[in-house]
Design a protein around this motif. Structure first.
Motif, short mmCIF file in Angstrom:
data_model
loop_
_atom_site.label_atom_id
_atom_site.label_comp_id
_atom_site.label_asym_id
_atom_site.label_seq_id
_atom_site.Cartn_x
_atom_site.Cartn_y
_atom_site.Cartn_z
N GLN A 168 0.82 -1.44 -0.06
CA GLN A 168 0.04 0.10 0.52
C GLN A 168 0.37 1.47 0.11
N SER A 169 0.64 2.17 -1.15
CA SER A 169 1.45 3.12 -1.35
C SER A 169 0.65 4.51 -1.94
N ALA A 170 0.64 5.73 -1.30
CA ALA A 170 0.12 6.69 -1.68
C ALA A 170 -0.75 6.75 -2.72
N CYS A 171 0.10 6.45 -3.38
CA CYS A 171 -0.72 6.08 -5.25
C CYS A 171 -1.37 5.32 -4.83
N SER A 172 -1.28 3.94 -5.02
CA SER A 172 -2.11 3.68 -4.22
C SER A 172 -3.64 3.76 -3.88
N HIS A 173 -2.86 4.08 -2.98
CA HIS A 173 -4.20 4.67 -1.79
C HIS A 173 -5.20 5.76 -2.49
N TYR A 174 -4.63 6.80 -3.34
CA TYR A 174 -5.87 8.25 -3.76
C TYR A 174 -5.91 8.13 -4.89
N PHE A 175 -4.67 7.10 -6.16
CA PHE A 175 -4.86 7.80 -6.98
C PHE A 175 -5.43 6.20 -7.57
N SER A 176 -6.00 5.05 -7.26
CA SER A 176 -6.26 3.80 -7.60
C SER A 176 -7.06 3.43 -7.01
N GLU A 177 -7.62 2.65 -7.36
CA GLU A 177 -8.96 1.44 -6.37
C GLU A 177 -8.12 0.46 -6.17
N ASN A 178 -8.85 -0.33 -5.65
CA ASN A 178 -8.47 -1.70 -4.73
C ASN A 178 -8.96 -2.46 -5.62
N LEU A 216 -2.65 12.32 -14.34
CA LEU A 216 -2.75 13.94 -14.86
C LEU A 216 -2.28 14.56 -13.48
N PRO A 217 -0.81 14.69 -12.92
CA PRO A 217 -0.26 15.78 -12.75
C PRO A 217 -0.52 17.00 -11.77
N GLN A 218 -1.11 17.91 -12.88
CA GLN A 218 -1.60 18.98 -11.96
C GLN A 218 -2.92 18.89 -11.30
N ILE A 219 -3.34 17.75 -11.23
CA ILE A 219 -4.41 17.86 -10.04
C ILE A 219 -4.22 16.24 -9.70
N GLN A 220 -3.29 14.99 -9.89
CA GLN A 220 -2.90 14.01 -9.39
C GLN A 220 -4.25 13.36 -9.20
N PHE A 236 -16.42 12.26 -5.49
CA PHE A 236 -16.94 12.27 -6.42
C PHE A 236 -17.50 13.85 -6.80
N LEU A 237 -16.96 14.91 -6.00
CA LEU A 237 -17.24 15.97 -6.41
C LEU A 237 -15.55 16.68 -6.54
N GLU A 238 -14.84 16.12 -5.52
CA GLU A 238 -13.57 16.70 -6.14
C GLU A 238 -13.11 16.29 -7.13
N ARG A 239 -13.47 14.62 -7.76
CA ARG A 239 -12.52 13.98 -8.74
C ARG A 239 -13.63 15.43 -10.02
N ASN A 240 -14.68 15.81 -9.65
CA ASN A 240 -15.38 16.34 -10.65
C ASN A 240 -14.69 18.16 -11.24
N ALA A 241 -14.50 18.21 -10.00
CA ALA A 241 -13.82 19.55 -9.65
C ALA A 241 -12.32 19.16 -10.65
N GLY A 242 -12.18 18.53 -9.98
CA GLY A 242 -10.12 18.47 -11.17
C GLY A 242 -10.48 18.24 -11.87
N TYR A 243 -11.06 16.99 -12.14
CA TYR A 243 -11.18 17.44 -14.02
C TYR A 243 -11.76 19.24 -15.22
N ALA A 244 -12.54 19.83 -14.14
CA ALA A 244 -13.04 20.87 -15.06
C ALA A 244 -11.55 21.45 -14.16
N SER A 245 -11.05 21.48 -13.29
CA SER A 245 -10.11 22.64 -13.76
C SER A 245 -9.01 22.42 -14.23
N ILE A 246 -8.72 21.96 -15.98
CA ILE A 246 -8.18 21.26 -16.28
C ILE A 246 -8.93 21.06 -17.72
N ASN A 247 -9.96 21.72 -17.38
CA ASN A 247 -10.90 21.95 -19.39
C ASN A 247 -11.31 20.80 -19.25
#
Length: 342
Positions: A58-68, A96-100, A124-135
């Motif tokens: 388990q790493s920060a990458c696997s915890h935050y950016f990918s699912e089990n 997408l490194p800009q929004i991790q 869900f809202l956080e991820r949508n906001a991240g995508y919106a921030s980079i159009n």
């Protein structure tokens, strides 16, 4: 994960055409790394599950950016990637490194997410906001059990409802390789809806995705048959399980000498055709007998019902008393207006 890079910084994308024995041989000599955190990955090759990459621990990458990830999620992601590969050049698990963040598939300016596990509303809202921030435009495809074409009453949990777009929920089932549309959604309760279900095999899908046909007048008649049947069952439930004058609805009915089974059909109808926080009959019976006509403001002082619903009900009753058309025809006109079909 289905994407990694090797010692030569070449990207490896796993797909269903790869031979498992060849992958086992490659695993003996090659090393794989995560495109996001650059940590070493292991290539998992079972006899049943889809081959995939995974972090060793388990790493920060696997915890935050990918699912089990489950087999179902991997299969759905892979099938959707194959679908978009026939149209152009999608990126699988593009980091997408800009929004991790790492959408399942990035195609043109759309981030496609096949969602099998539960995702909190906040995330869900956080991820949508991240995508919106980079159009980027997010497109969520939650998992759905296999369904058949037709009109039906369906249960949609609060969790799944956040993936609705207007009055349509688009889902995907990797086992049957089908897109499943729940359209023309009309709320009965907070989790029960009338829905038109349209099943579309993956090979018949297009991009942009197909949209379901509008609900016809005849289909709406069938919808209302289902609605009135649910209304009848609700009244029978009230009569069987609600007790005495401590119940506000029963006290209201008793004081006005009303018979629940003989209520006008204009009581307990859909109004704005969205989620019903409380059964329509509970507040409409009070409005019908005590506040109509033109008693919206006075009613809202005493009752916690969304104004849009009360205004729609007032309009419906006004037209019912002045126009020589059927109740269902009036409701269909309102349905068309609220759903934005005109």
């Amino acid at each position: 994960m289905l994407v990694a890079y090797d010692e030569k910084r070449q990207f490896i994308i796993l797909d269903t055409t790869m031979n498992r024995e060849q992958l086992r041989q490659a695993r003996k000599t090659q090393h794989y790394y995560c495109p996001a955190c650059h940590q070493a990955l292991q290539l998992k090759i079972g006899t049943k599950n889809t081959p995939h990459f995974a972090h060793h621990k388990q790493s920060a990458c696997s915890h935050y950016f990918s699912e089990n990830e489950t087999t179902t999620h991997i299969a759905g992601k892979q099938q959707l990637y194959d679908f978009f590969s026939q149209l152009g050049a999608p990126q699988l698990e593009a980091y997408l490194p800009q929004i991790q963040q790492r959408p399942d598939i990035l195609y043109e300016r759309t981030a496609i997410e096949f969602q099998y596990s539960r995702l909190t509303h906040e995330r869900f809202l956080e991820r949508n906001a991240g995508y919106a921030s980079i159009n980027l435009t997010p497109l969520w495809l939650p998992y759905s059990q296999p369904k058949e074409n037709g009109l039906a009453i369906v249960s949609l949990s609060r969790d799944i409802q956040k993936y609705r777009h207007n009055d349509t929920l688009l889902t995907y089932n990797p086992n049957t390789e089908q897109f499943i549309y729940y359209s023309a959604l009309i709320g009965i309760t907070t989790t029960q809806f009338l829905a038109k279900i349209t099943v579309l095999p993956k090979q018949h899908q297009t991009w942009p995705f197909r949209t379901p046909r509008l609900l016809t007048r005849d289909e709406f008649e069938l919808f209302m048959q289902l609605w009135y049947e649910q209304r009848r069952k609700l009244i029978q439930h009230y009569m069987r399980y609600r007790r005495g004058t401590q119940d506000m609805l029963l006290r209201f009915v008793y004081e006005r000498r009303l018979a629940l089974l003989a209520l006008p059909e204009a009581i307990g109808v859909p109004t704005d055709f969205d989620v019903e926080v409380q059964p329509a009959i509970d507040w409409q019976i009070i409005y019908y007998y005590d506040y109509f006509p033109q008693g919206i403001d006075a009613f809202l002082v005493q009752h916690d019902t969304p104004r849009v619903k009360v205004e729609a009900y007032e309009q419906f009753l006004q037209q019912l008393h002045t126009r020589k058309v059927s109740q269902n025809e009036l409701l269909y006109s309102q349905f068309i207006a609220f759903k934005g079909y005109n």
